[in-house]
Design a protein around this motif. Sequence first.
Motif: not given
Length: 673
Positions: A251-269
């Motif tokens: 639901e966030g802007p598409t650049p947010v999807s690319a930054l957070i949920h593709a390459a960085t935050m979700v890889t923190a685990g």
Amino acid sequence: MNPILFIVFLPLLAAAIAGLGNRALGNTLAKSVTTGALFIACALSWPIFLSFVGGHAEPQVVQVLHWVQSGSLTFDWALRVDTLTAIMLVVITSVSALVHLYSWGYMAEDPDQPRFFAYLSLFTFAMLMLVTADNLVQMFFGWEGVGLASYLLIGFWFKKPSANAAAMKAFVVNRVGDLGFMLGIFGTFLVFNTVSIPEILVRAPGMAGSTIGFLGMQWDTMTILCILLFIGAMGKSAQLGLHTWLPDAMEGPTPVSALIHAATMVTAGVFMVCRLSPMFETSAVAMGVVTAVGAATLFFAATIGTTQWDIKRVIAYSTCSQLGYMFVAAGVGAPGAAMFHLFTHAFFKALLFLGAGSVIHAMHHEQDMRYYGGLRKHIPLTFWAMTIGTLAITGVGVVGLFGFAGFYSKDAILEAAFGAHTSIGMFGFWMGLGAALLTSFYSWRLVFLTFFGKPRWEQSEHIQHAVHDDHHGHDHAHGHAHHDDGTAGYHPHESPINMLIPLGVLSLGAVLAGFVFHHSFISEGTGHFWQGSVAFSEELIHHMHGVPTWVKWAPAVVMITGLLIAWYGYIKNPGFPAKLVAAIRPVHTFVYNKWFFDELYNLVFVRPAFWFGDKFWKLGDIGLIDRFGPNGSAWAVLQGSRFASKLQTGYLYSYALVMLLGLTAAISWVLVH
């Protein structure tokens, strides 16, 4: 001054300037400050990474300040730079810098651009704090920082109810995982009497086989600690059970999807499990749990990706699935392969998300692929970028010659799972192979529905309303006219140059990242590269390269199979998918509704929570606390004031009588005493 200080703190400084200056600073200046800071950080990160690739660098720790000293709990704020950190630095800064640049075009019409760019830079700083942590408390600081920043970014369009709901869902689900992470940190300090990561990893093997009391029972110490820590990773990296927030975060802007949920935050685990891999290696049970959860997640998410129509949700479930691959690698004892896939995945998944954003931008923010079709003629550069990303994620390549990024990293994970020679490893291998088939199918399905076939956007009410508005506003300026292809006057347009440049750079990474760097990550004799930063044994690497030939070729076979099925269903015989869905309606309904996890959680957790909350509110808060607390006090004061007001008659003889009675009472009291 050490360059790592600039890499970490420049995004924070830029976020502060853009956030505090906001509209007074102006859009252009705010974007320039934040984007410039990230490109500087990126330029400083790559030499550090390449120095580790070349074997010329040694791990170092940069002290920032003394932080906490309380009894036996003592730790500094220090930035640790080793191979693992260097990989994450280039992933985070490269993707973030390109997303900042891409957002110049994508968010050009948004009135709150300074706030958006400040949030992007704040998120980047928090992620950099996480990956440079030298102790668990500092890691937790970055861990919670990215949670906060993701909440702000997902809910950036806060006037949109669905965005607010998605942001809260992400925040709450991640807090569930974070409870496990906190308990794991507390338990680790209890056992090791330190939160220093290097000290914990050195002493971890000595704790193998020891027990600890937990929930009134004796458990294997390292198993309990590692599983608690992994629960935190499950939340942050959206693994099965704590995955429900990730698709809604689109639901966030598409650049947010690319930054957070593709390459960085979700890889923190994934990063955390790899960083603590010497701990996990001490518990076969914990390693088995990591592998099993990863294998279940990668297959589960891939099945859902085959049925979705929203272009961003397909890629979101793809992310969930690819993260499962990384956990399978970490679970079978190949954290190097997990980090390699994390590295390559950053390029092709960010490319796919930003490519999807370019498609959405061209289609007046329509995200349903049923209303696309034939777009390769209208947005050819976006088409080629998305095709390269698809070639990378499906793992196209020829063994021994050349392959796109995913060909090297995903195949390495499957080889590691097979080469581990364990039952849980074989489970991960077969699940991974099945998911590779589904990944190829839904990825090429996306390409065929979007870029091939006849245009279908005249069926979209959303686009037709936008065209109607253009015709009434500035249709001549935008070149709208009736076309012979039946598009009702709408002509999709290619994205501006500041959106296309990031697509070009990421395309280069999707093509070359695996081919150029696979020797450093997963070849035999990579000890000089990892330098002990992860527990990646040479024996397993040897087994990976010695798997049977059919194991090496199996991913190519399933990739081609998935491609052919997608081609037949969406190019050769477009009526076939509808017939298949009708034939397996119950199965399709189950998968399309995401295995009904949201409905299950709503029934088991959400509704009971609301019911209890309603009862406590009505019976406890209103019926007890308010009734006998503030409301009761107010009632007593009101009754007292009403009684006192009756004494105020205004007649002199009434007041004289009261004075006489009072005087009599006073004299009587004196005489008696």
